[in-house]
Design an enzyme around this catalytic site. Structure first.
Site, mmCIF file in Angstrom:
data_model
loop_
_atom_site.group_PDB
_atom_site.id
_atom_site.type_symbol
_atom_site.label_atom_id
_atom_site.label_comp_id
_atom_site.label_asym_id
_atom_site.label_seq_id
_atom_site.Cartn_x
_atom_site.Cartn_y
_atom_site.Cartn_z
ATOM 1 N N PRO A 328 0.819 -1.228 0.000
ATOM 2 C CA PRO A 328 0.000 0.000 0.000
ATOM 3 C C PRO A 328 0.846 1.269 0.000
ATOM 4 O O PRO A 328 0.615 2.166 -0.815
ATOM 5 C CB PRO A 328 -0.824 -0.134 1.293
ATOM 6 N N TYR A 338 6.963 9.349 -6.630
ATOM 7 C CA TYR A 338 8.094 8.984 -7.489
ATOM 8 C C TYR A 338 7.794 9.292 -8.956
ATOM 9 O O TYR A 338 8.586 9.962 -9.629
ATOM 10 C CB TYR A 338 8.373 7.495 -7.283
ATOM 11 N N HIS A 363 8.697 8.058 9.602
ATOM 12 C CA HIS A 363 9.156 7.162 10.671
ATOM 13 C C HIS A 363 9.493 7.955 11.931
ATOM 14 O O HIS A 363 9.102 7.588 13.040
ATOM 15 C CB HIS A 363 10.385 6.361 10.213
#
Lengths: 433, 433
Positions: A328, A338, A363
């Site tokens: 996903p 991208y 993150h």
């Protein structure tokens, strides 16, 4: 002594009873050309099960039973009259509706593309900033509650970004079609766009981050499949919590001393000791989330596309791993980040590095804010993937590349975990902890 | 993000920019039919290496360096002026020559077959009894020296038994030929028998237990092969001694307390902890003896038949393992024990059990006498193989059978080792050890 061998033996020796030797090489000599080591795989499995059975037993003997289901509640709830994480999740509906109304206005043309873009950017910024601000300021928010609500908001951010892009592309295609009537598009973009609640909420709950009209649907809800996934979800959830309480927490606590004293050989020993449970927990988490949970949601919603992961366990390069373990997110990055960058003329390596940069940002966002501690370990861990990927693809291939990917997974994660836990301990319990 | 995936993505999406989902199953769902888990083998190898690296480090931290080459000498030598094991080995020449002279007398017919048989039985009995009596009575004989000299004598017993049988068969064939001249034997038995020293000593040093005239020979001594085997022998010898000193001895010493207190969960934990080094040492011993050492001897003697083991690691039954891991002994049992019994009309199962019985006797002989302690653990360990073999062949096959064979190897050996060590400790250091 097997019948086959006996027959062979009798056949060879019937000319002369006692001639029982023949010129031949040992199997392990390279000259023998023998290569059937299938049994070695079974050996590996048996050794792993036995080693870990021992570790498990040692752990129980040393620490007793540490699993405590009541303690889990305290991770979510500090103050039973204040549920900041739950409130945040309910508030998220505001942003979903804001995105839907903006698109409705754009579809009928009452606001310009630029106004729409500004509204969307404002909405998306709020999605990232508001939960972060809440987690940092509301003291009754626990770390686990923070991770969950920030995770949900991150998913929502990615979904609404995709929603905005996909609807814009749709409008562009329809405008192009309106100008040049000769070329016919067979796709759904040319159909009437249904900007309705039900469609929006189906997308919000569907196990994908990429919006499109008319998702492929499965023909029916398989009840047995649904039940199996549900049971897996419930069982693995218990297992994860149990393993963390019983195995991770004591190992991490034992690691603090060597890390503060900078005793190098003990640090490595602790790190390797932590690597095994950490890795097993990550593997169980992977199965629990990407196979059980997403398939459960998909089955419930009759969502047809179940490709949530590909065969990342065979990765021979780091990029193959990142492109295949979390489909996903990978699909979203490809479609909304991208490829648009490539279309604007950025070169491939730069675009790839930019993807890792965004990933590193998220993150760090998901770790630092709930812990209220900015250390950049997660960010650096993700960014380190770029030189690692270059190194592996340059110097290693085949099974060596695969082993390198496994090692980076097994060792890399506990390094980051220990870094954060160490800093958290020093911050909260002082250097005497 | 790999170029291949990118191309695929562009191909799929060129009809419509944003349709990016398709109906498909997750790989781990049985419905997907996916079965490429090659990467899992690499995962197993990486996990095993990392786990054992940690154990190794933990061991060094806990015990420091325990490897001590000087201590090894004391295993062989208690009193530097008394070398009982070396003397025993030199004395063995007497029995070799006795067997040779008996055969020479039999060949020319100066003694009858019965007299010859009695002389051989006397000689063979001496081979088993004399070293055993020496090991039990001479106090300066160490346990390790005892095992080595008894091992050499056992090998000699098997070789001379084979020598006696093979020469008798040869005479029988020649007599049969003399009687019925029509049937022609193309084999070497009909040629002149060379009962000379050189032939006898070639057989004594050759890596086989089965005698025949004119062993198949390799064409030349490959010097690089010889050197590699020699280096392996020297290196693995050091490694074995080091692993035993560093890993086995402290683990066994730590196991004594739980075993005396009959603390069951700790006993299992210690057993599993011992199983890993014990199994690794056994594997290294297997390679050191059956590949390096026997190939080294064979290359030196230009002995052609290098089949010292077959692919026992793929064993799916216990009998397959026993028939394939030690080919010299297996060949001897087949030729001089199992087949003669079948020819006398014994049924297969009884003959097989008898082979295990003889094997159990020799295992016990090689353990009990050097330790001066009769406990029958080795005997029972070997005899337990018969019901185990029946169980595995009845209920398990394929990879399950293979895993069962591995488990019996990994767990069975340390049980026997711990039994002997426990009893040895109790006997020598009292119950307070």
């Amino acid at each position: 002594m097997s019948p086959y061998k006996m027959n062979n033996y009798f056949k060879c020796s019937h000319v002369c009873l006692y001639s029982c030797h023949a010129v031949q090489e040992s199997l392990l000599s390279s000259a023998s050309g023998f290569s059937n080591y299938r049994g070695i795989l079974n050996w590996c499995v048996v050794m792993l099960v036995l080693s870990n059975a021992r570790l498990f037993l040692e752990n129980i003997i040393k620490y007793g039973i540490l699993v405590d289901p009541i303690q889990v509640v305290s991770l979510f709830l500090k103050d039973p009259y204040s549920w900041p994480a739950a409130c945040l999740i309910i508030v998220s509906n505001v942003f979903i509706l804001a995105a839907l109304y903006t698109e409705r206005r754009l579809a009928v043309g009452t606001i310009s593309e630029t106004t729409g873009l500004i509204l969307h950017i404002f909405n998306l910024s709020c999605i990232l900033v508001i939960p972060a601000a809440t987690a940092l300021t509301v003291t009754s928010m626990t770390s686990v509650g923070g991770v969950i609500s920030l995770g949900i908001y991150t998913v929502l951010f990615l979904k609404l970004y995709s929603y905005k892009d996909a609807n814009r592309w749709c409008r562009e295609i329809r405008q192009a079609k309106a100008k040049r009537l000769t070329r016919s598009y067979s796709c759904e973009c040319s159909q009437r766009i249904l900007l309705v609640f039900s469609d929006m909420y189906y997308f919000v709950f569907a196990p994908t981050l990429c919006y499109q009209l008319n998702f492929p649907r499965s023909s029916r809800i398989r009840k047995r499949f649904l039940m199996r996934r549900l049971l897996e979800m419930l069982f693995l959830m218990q297992l994860l919590v149990g393993l963390i309480q019983q195995w991770m927490v004591p190992t991490i606590q034992n690691s603090m001393k060597p890390f503060q004293e900078m005793d190098f050989s003990r640090m490595v020993e602790r790190l390797l000791k932590l690597a095994v449970p950490n890795h097993l927990i990550w593997l169980i988490f992977f199965y629990w989330f990407f196979h059980s949970s997403l398939n459960f949601m998909a089955e419930l919603l009759q969502f047809g596309d179940r490709e949530f992961y590909r065969d990342w366990w065979n990765s021979e390069t780091v990029t193959y791993f990142w492109a295949n373990w979390n489909i996903p997110v990978h699909k979203w990055c490809l479609r909304h980040f991208y490829k648009p960058m490539l279309r604007k003329g950025t070169n491939k390596f730069l675009a790839q590095s930019a993807v890792f940069l965004v990933s590193a940002f998220f993150h760090e966002y998901l770790v630092s804010i709930p812990l209220r501690m900015f250390r950049l370990w997660a960010f650096m861990g993700m960014m380190a993937q770029v030189p690692l990927a270059l190194f592996v693809s340059r110097f290693l291939n085949g099974n060596y590349g695969n082993a390198a990917v496994w090692i980076s997974l097994i060792i890399g994660q506990p390094v980051a975990v220990l870094m954060y836990v160490h800093d958290y301990y020093v911050l909260h319990y002082g250097s005497s902890a």
